[in-house]
Design an enzyme around this catalytic site. Structure first.
Site, PDB file in Angstrom:
ATOM      1  N   GLU C  29       0.891  -1.066  -0.035  1.00 42.30           N
ATOM      2  CA  GLU C  29      -0.162  -0.111  -0.191  1.00 42.30           C
ATOM      3  C   GLU C  29       0.588   1.101  -0.445  1.00 42.30           C
ATOM      4  O   GLU C  29       1.535   1.500   0.986  1.00 42.30           O
ATOM      5  CB  GLU C  29      -0.931  -0.314   0.917  1.00 42.30           C
ATOM      6  CG  GLU C  29      -1.990  -1.345   0.984  1.00 42.30           C
ATOM      7  CD  GLU C  29      -2.084  -1.360   2.668  1.00 42.30           C
ATOM      8  OE1 GLU C  29      -2.302  -0.216   3.531  1.00 42.30           O
ATOM      9  OE2 GLU C  29      -3.001  -2.932   2.901  1.00 42.30           O
ATOM     10  N   GLU C  60      -4.790  -6.562   2.719  1.00 43.44           N
ATOM     11  CA  GLU C  60      -3.924  -7.580   2.844  1.00 43.44           C
ATOM     12  C   GLU C  60      -3.902  -8.659   2.477  1.00 43.44           C
ATOM     13  O   GLU C  60      -2.530  -9.308   2.257  1.00 43.44           O
ATOM     14  CB  GLU C  60      -3.570  -7.270   5.070  1.00 43.44           C
ATOM     15  CG  GLU C  60      -2.773  -5.986   5.369  1.00 43.44           C
ATOM     16  CD  GLU C  60      -3.775  -5.275   5.267  1.00 43.44           C
ATOM     17  OE1 GLU C  60      -4.856  -4.656   4.882  1.00 43.44           O
ATOM     18  OE2 GLU C  60      -3.156  -3.386   5.432  1.00 43.44           O
ATOM     19  N   PHE C  83       2.430  -1.624   8.697  1.00 50.29           N
ATOM     20  CA  PHE C  83       2.287  -1.940  10.036  1.00 50.29           C
ATOM     21  C   PHE C  83       2.456  -2.820  10.342  1.00 50.29           C
ATOM     22  O   PHE C  83       1.789  -3.627   9.661  1.00 50.29           O
ATOM     23  CB  PHE C  83       1.198  -0.652  10.943  1.00 50.29           C
ATOM     24  CG  PHE C  83       1.850   0.613  10.501  1.00 50.29           C
ATOM     25  CD1 PHE C  83       1.079   1.156   9.542  1.00 50.29           C
ATOM     26  CD2 PHE C  83       2.372   1.212  11.751  1.00 50.29           C
ATOM     27  CE1 PHE C  83       1.212   3.031  10.204  1.00 50.29           C
ATOM     28  CE2 PHE C  83       2.293   2.153  11.714  1.00 50.29           C
ATOM     29  CZ  PHE C  83       1.787   3.284  10.873  1.00 50.29           C
ATOM     30  N   ALA C  84       3.001  -3.523  11.349  1.00 53.26           N
ATOM     31  CA  ALA C  84       3.887  -4.967  11.935  1.00 53.26           C
ATOM     32  C   ALA C  84       2.491  -5.679  11.985  1.00 53.26           C
ATOM     33  O   ALA C  84       1.982  -7.360  12.004  1.00 53.26           O
ATOM     34  CB  ALA C  84       4.658  -4.943  12.513  1.00 53.26           C
ATOM     35  N   PHE C  86      -0.462  -4.905  11.099  1.00 49.17           N
ATOM     36  CA  PHE C  86      -2.123  -5.653   9.951  1.00 49.17           C
ATOM     37  C   PHE C  86      -1.279  -7.228   9.631  1.00 49.17           C
ATOM     38  O   PHE C  86      -2.438  -7.680   9.388  1.00 49.17           O
ATOM     39  CB  PHE C  86      -1.499  -5.579   9.168  1.00 49.17           C
ATOM     40  CG  PHE C  86      -2.150  -3.907   9.127  1.00 49.17           C
ATOM     41  CD1 PHE C  86      -1.343  -2.527   8.455  1.00 49.17           C
ATOM     42  CD2 PHE C  86      -2.125  -2.937   9.795  1.00 49.17           C
ATOM     43  CE1 PHE C  86      -1.609  -1.187   8.441  1.00 49.17           C
ATOM     44  CE2 PHE C  86      -2.324  -1.545  10.563  1.00 49.17           C
ATOM     45  CZ  PHE C  86      -2.075  -0.479   9.397  1.00 49.17           C
ATOM     46  N   HIS C 129      -0.176   0.430  16.084  1.00 41.89           N
ATOM     47  CA  HIS C 129       0.873   0.748  15.643  1.00 41.89           C
ATOM     48  C   HIS C 129       1.759   0.904  15.844  1.00 41.89           C
ATOM     49  O   HIS C 129       3.406   0.893  15.009  1.00 41.89           O
ATOM     50  CB  HIS C 129      -0.088   1.883  14.417  1.00 41.89           C
ATOM     51  CG  HIS C 129      -0.571   2.084  13.499  1.00 41.89           C
ATOM     52  ND1 HIS C 129      -2.605   2.135  14.527  1.00 41.89           N
ATOM     53  CD2 HIS C 129      -0.765   2.140  12.413  1.00 41.89           C
ATOM     54  CE1 HIS C 129      -3.156   2.283  12.977  1.00 41.89           C
ATOM     55  NE2 HIS C 129      -2.487   1.580  12.718  1.00 41.89           N
TER      56      HIS C 129
END
Lengths: 344, 430, 329
Positions: C29, C60, C83-84, C86, C129
């Site tokens: 993204e 995702e 962001f991890a 996710f 986040h």
């Protein structure tokens, strides 16, 4: 593409306009018969406790697998769900490899590592059967993306059930395939039940796939999934569109499963009479009639049926004497080097 | 279960060695500490002792054979056998953990190679706990947990760890080492023949070579330690209470030396006969006397980054390790300058022997009150001042007397004029 | 030799691999035209074009599914999760689909892909986040996991990850993007499964990862200077495969170990390492194995609170010195 209904049957004796031809028809029948016979044998073996774990049969849904497979070439890729025996057999995987995997023996397609729900044969283009609903639609997009990126002309065909249309991954995959114009064909086998629940009870629209196509800018395609000819024609058109760079298709095939959701389910949640009504529309019954209309001899038909039964017996014999899954494979192939080591 | 004996790493640049004598034969029983074989390298000859017990089952490299460091020279069959008595203390020590360089093959069901061995008690009496490492060391060195615990309790310590064992063994050794075994009087002088112990023999050969090959020049300078003493007295009681260490002049001298070496980088260097390799960091060797039975020079790496008090702690630690025989090859190598502290017996100056490949070495002798001339506005007076001689032996191939003298002069200046009170409290290292 | 920022190293690592192999592509993204929300992919779109650096919708599952399908059929995709956390949105792919493919198909298919995560705290983005989630992926059989702490390691490990035939979870730390380091010229290719001893020492072993590495190094300097403790600092770098031999060798030398972990306490990556050490080199331990971690809480947004939560240099120094120098009595 104009929506098809269940009434469309060609007039008898129209061989001059026959876009399918005898050879293909015999092939379509062969595929359906062998799927039927092999699945029935799987059921019997389950009752004998030789097929272990779980097994999701496609009895009654043979025409979809046969029609879409017959239109594919060896380079095309197919993805299906855990109800994937039919799709695996239809692409040419030998019966003993399928039955062997169901029986979790060493001769199985994945030597017992994957089981019934994960039948995969990369050499036949069977790129996996997937047990988590919806995931493989996204993965199929990846395969199609690869074809597009590398300038290859294979199509990716992705089979799933009516229940899949309500999960998030379905919607992500459809949107994604449309915006990137991917050469992927999404095939929804609507057998009217999502596991044990009527699909109508849990879906916002009457036709779970066809009625959602518009949301993704796709034409509405709804066909009789039990008529192999109709399936074949629809498949050919969809593949042609995809190969020409026209993007994805979403096809809903109406069908019915003769047995329960899985071996553990006798299907008692179905209203009385529904099964009987659908048995009248058994795809094999439809196709025997179709072949007769097009002048294919009873001997040819009987030959296909006899060969199928012989193949099933041979496969059964091989599998019953095959050894169990090899212990050496327990830790094999976690990683590409063939091993499992996470530390030195 | 067998253990392998390898050609050990005997020095920084040593790659191979020749076994010139075997002290054990196949079939002999070996105890920890027994002499196994003698190795000759291009620098020195060394006796290798057994670090595990067992029976020598195989000798793979024989006498007069040169082989690379790390080669397996012999095989020891481990385990002396379990004692019949049920008491945990009498279980014989198992061989030490396998070498880190040779990981065992793992299986899917044993993804971690569980440590082998059953050693002594985890709890001594009086709430004294024993660390796993200490339990192994106690067993391997034939010590007794209770005895070590008593020693710990005396120091008001409730934990037996590696440090406690080192201390205990140092004390044990001190009493053992002062005994020299008398031998039959067969010497020409008619007196006793005192055989040199291994350490003395080894270091003796090195000293002789250094003396032979390096043109030593000795220079000395006198320094006034009044300022150092003032700062030292301020802090020593508290330091002793908090750290258990006596604060001597040595850390101050070491600190001043590091600062002086900053300004005279050629003194902080290695010389190979042709070129002088200056070192960016000071790795300071401190000569430690092992109770008159030998001398070792452990190295404090990066000494230039230590504060004075940090040096005091580091020196104390090194001395403890040296006296308990726990110095590793790493601890003894890589020095760029050395200090030999000879003041204990009141000598005026000493001309020490340089530790090749270093180019100089400092001797610190007695620091005591001596009459000195003090110049004031009212005239010259004689007054007692705390004075000490700093003597440096240097390699005249590396630099000249003027450079060395300038270094000593700088050192003296730092000792006499540095604001030591501020140095001790600031926590800065420059 | 040049000084490069961590984020520029990401760009350099990816472009190095994309230049080498045309089947290496990047999706995610805002990674293309916008150059990434952390500006970690700036310039790639311009150099490689829209077919190789492709922006996706907020999907995702579709992103990871596409990466998986492409990898299975012949490409070498790199997919970004901005962001991890996710990862939780597409966790089916991370936990069920990608890692199990090869095993279930008996070696017929594999997933040579890299997933890049914007991981870790320190940028005040709040609980959803800011978490470090390497441990979420360490526990999944079939994956490989790396978390570089320096620009040179970013490039080298990115190259190793892209070239690896197995799926690699590549954790970039958001708070390290602006940090700088020396990077040699030319191609840099590192090896997965190797830790690095960044500071040799003798009194204890400190094992750290990602952002905790520079903090551990700074703490080691203070420990030496003020407490006379000579700490050996190891940058784990690769959680799977794990360089167990490096860590065990160090603990055998020092007898003491501390881990410094940004994961919330329970089941952080250090727990597994402590378990291995306690098992395999028990008889070399001179004292308890201690984990210095973020508390077991979601992370606060407030900057002062976030700084309190994540292990700081002060907290590391305090804990190590207290454990080593204190309480022998």
């Amino acid at each position: 593409m104009i929506a098809k209904t269940m009434q469309d049957t060609p007039t008898p004796g129209a061989s001059a306009n026959d876009d399918i031809g005898t050879a293909t028809r015999i092939e379509l029948y062969r595929l359906q018969v062998e799927i039927r016979d092999c699945e029935k044998r799987a059921y019997d073996l389950f009752l004998q406790n030789l097929v272990k774990g779980t097994s999701h049969l496609s009895l009654g849904q043979e025409a979809i697998a046969a029609g879409f497979a017959a239109a594919m070439g060896p380079k095309d890729k197919s993805f299906c769900t855990y109800r994937g025996h039919a799709h695996t057999l239809a692409r040419g995987v030998p019966m003993e490899k399928v039955l062997g995997e169901l029986m979790l023996r060493d001769n199985g397609l994945m030597r017992g590592k994957g089981g019934s729900m994960h039948l995969t044969s990369a050499e036949h283009g069977v790129m996996g059967s997937y047990a988590i609903v919806g995931a493989h639609l996204c993965i199929a997009c990846g395969s199609a993306w690869r074809a597009q990126y590398q300038g290859q002309d294979d199509v990716t065909v992705c089979f799933f059930g009516d229940g899949t249309t309500n999960i998030g991954a379905f919607h992500e995959a459809l949107n994604f395939a449309v915006i990137w114009k991917l050469p992927v064909v999404f095939v929804c086998e609507n057998n009217l039940y999502m596991e044990y629940t009527p699909i109508a009870d849990v879906t916002a629209v009457p036709h779970p796939a066809a009625d959602r196509a518009a949301a993704y800018g796709l034409p509405r395609i709804l066909i009789d999934g039990n008529d192999a000819d109709e399936v074949l024609r629809t498949a050919r058109a969809a593949y042609k569109l995809a190969r020409a760079g026209g993007g994805p298709s979403l096809i809903e095939c109406l069908t019915y499963r003769h047995s329960g959701h899985s071996r553990a389910d006798p299907g008692k949640y179905r209203p009385p009479g529904e099964l009987d009504k659908w048995l009248e529309r058994d795809p094999l019954k439809i196709y025997r009639g179709r072949m007769a209309e097009f002048g294919i001899s009873p001997e040819a038909i009987a030959s296909v049926e006899a060969t199928s039964k012989r193949k099933v017996e041979e496969a059964t014999t091989i599998c019953k004497s095959a050894p169990p899954a090899s212990e050496h494979l327990l830790t094999a192939d976690v990683y590409a080097d063939g091993g499992w080591a996470w530390r030195n | 279960m067998s253990a392998t004996i390898i050609m050990p790493q005997l020095g920084e640049t040593v790659a191979e060695g020749k076994i010139i004598a075997w002290f054990k034969s196949v079939g002999d029983k070996v105890a920890v500490g027994d002499r196994l074989f003698e190795v000759e390298t291009d620098k020195v000859t060394v006796e290798v002792e057994a670090t595990e017990g067992g029976t020598l089952s195989e000798i793979r490299i024989g006498k007069d054979v040169t082989t690379k460091v790390g080669t397996v020279v012999a095989v020891l069959d481990g385990g002396v056998g379990q004692a019949a008595a049920p008491a945990a203390a009498s279980v014989a020590p198992a061989p030490a953990a396998a070498a880190r360089s040779a990981p065992k093959a793992l299986s899917a069901f044993e993804e971690v190679a569980t440590a082998k061995g059953r050693f002594g008690k985890a709890n001594a009496g009086n709430d004294v706990r024993v660390s796993p490492l200490a339990r192994r060391l106690i067993a391997e060195n034939g010590l007794d947990t209770e005895t070590v615990a008593q020693a710990a309790i005396k120091e008001n310590v409730r934990r037996i760890d590696r440090r406690a064992i080192a201390l205990h063994m140092q004390q044990a050794r001190s009493s053992a080492l002062t005994v020299l075994e008398p031998v039959q009087a067969t010497s020409g002088t008619g007196g006793e023949v005192v055989t040199l112990n291994t350490i003395r023999r080894r270091t003796g050969e090195r000293l002789a070579e250094n003396w032979r090959t390096i043109p030593h020049v000795f220079q000395a300078i006198e320094a006034d330690f009044t300022a150092v003493e003032a700062a030292r007295c301020e802090i020593r009681a508290r330091f002793k209470a908090e750290q258990g260490i006596s604060l001597t002049y040595l850390p101050f001298i070491a600190r001043a030396t590091c600062l002086a070496l900053d300004a005279f980088p050629q003194v902080n260097a290695h010389f190979d006969g042709k070129a002088l390799s200056l070192s960016r960091d000071v790795h300071l060797g401190i000569a430690v006397d092992l109770n008159h039975s030998g001398l070792v020079v452990p190295v404090i790496r990066g000494a230039g980054d230590f504060t004075t008090l940090g040096l005091a702690k580091a020196i104390a630690r090194m001395v403890e390790k040296a006296r308990s025989g726990k110095l590793s090859a790493d601890d003894l190598s890589g020095g760029t300058y050395s200090i030999s502290n000879n003041g204990a017996f009141g000598t005026l100056f000493t001309a020490p022997i340089i530790n090749a490949p270093q180019v100089a070495i400092l001797s610190v002798d007695a620091i005591r009150k001596r009459p000195a001339v003090v110049e004031t506005a009212e005239g010259d007076f004689i007054a007692p001042r705390l004075m000490g001689m700093l003597g440096q032996s240097f390699d005249h191939r590396a630099f000249d007397g003027a450079y060395s003298a300038a270094f000593l002069s700088k050192l003296k200046s730092i000792i006499e004029t540095r604001n030591w009170a501020e140095d001790l409290t600031s926590g800065r290292t420059r | 030799m040049a000084e490069l920022s961590y984020r520029d190293a990401v760009i350099r690592g990816i472009s190095q691999e994309m230049r080498r192999d045309k089947d290496v592509v990047l999706i995610g993204e805002d990674i293309g035209k916008a150059g990434g929300v952390f500006k970690a992919t700036v310039g790639l779109y311009e150099e490689f074009g829209p077919l190789r650096v492709r922006d996706t919708p907020i999907s995702e599952q579709a992103i990871l599914g596409a990466a998986m399908g492409a990898a299975m059929t012949g490409m070498r995709p790199i997919a970004e999760l901005m962001f991890a956390e996710f990862a939780a949105v597409c966790f089916d792919f991370i936990a069920n689909e990608i890692p199990k493919q090869r095993y279930m198909t008996n070696g017929q298919l594999g997933c040579p892909l890299v997933i890049r995560f914007g991981n870790g705290a320190g940028v005040r983005f709040g609980a959803q986040h800011s978490q470090s989630i390497e441990n979420w992926t360490m526990m999944i059989p079939g994956l490989k996991v790396v978390a570089p702490s320096s620009p040179v390691d970013i490039i080298g490990l990115m190259a190793a990850a892209v070239r690896d035939p197995d799926p690699v979870m590549f954790f970039e730390h958001k708070a390290l993007y602006a940090t700088k380091g020396e990077v040699p010229d030319g191609e840099i290719v590192d090896v997965l499964g190797k830790a690095k001893i960044l500071r040799p020492g003798r009194d204890c072993t400190i094992v750290a990862l990602a952002l905790m590495v520079p903090r551990a190094l700074e703490a080691a300097g203070i420990l030496a200077r003020d407490h006379g403790i000579d700490a050996e600092v190891i940058d784990v770098r690769s959680l799977v495969p794990l360089d167990t031999q490096c860590i065990l060798g160090s603990v055998v030398k020092t007898g003491r170990m501390f881990t410094v972990e940004e994961n919330p306490r329970l089941c952080g990556w250090g727990a597994e390492i402590v378990s291995i050490v306690a098992d395999e080199v028990f008889w070399d331990l001179d004292g308890p194995l201690v984990r210095i971690t973020t508390p077991h809480i979601p992370l606060p947004a407030a900057d002062n609170l976030e700084d309190l939560a994540i292990p700081s240099v002060t907290r590391i120094v305090e804990r190590v010195s207290r454990v080593l120098n204190g309480s022998r009595t």
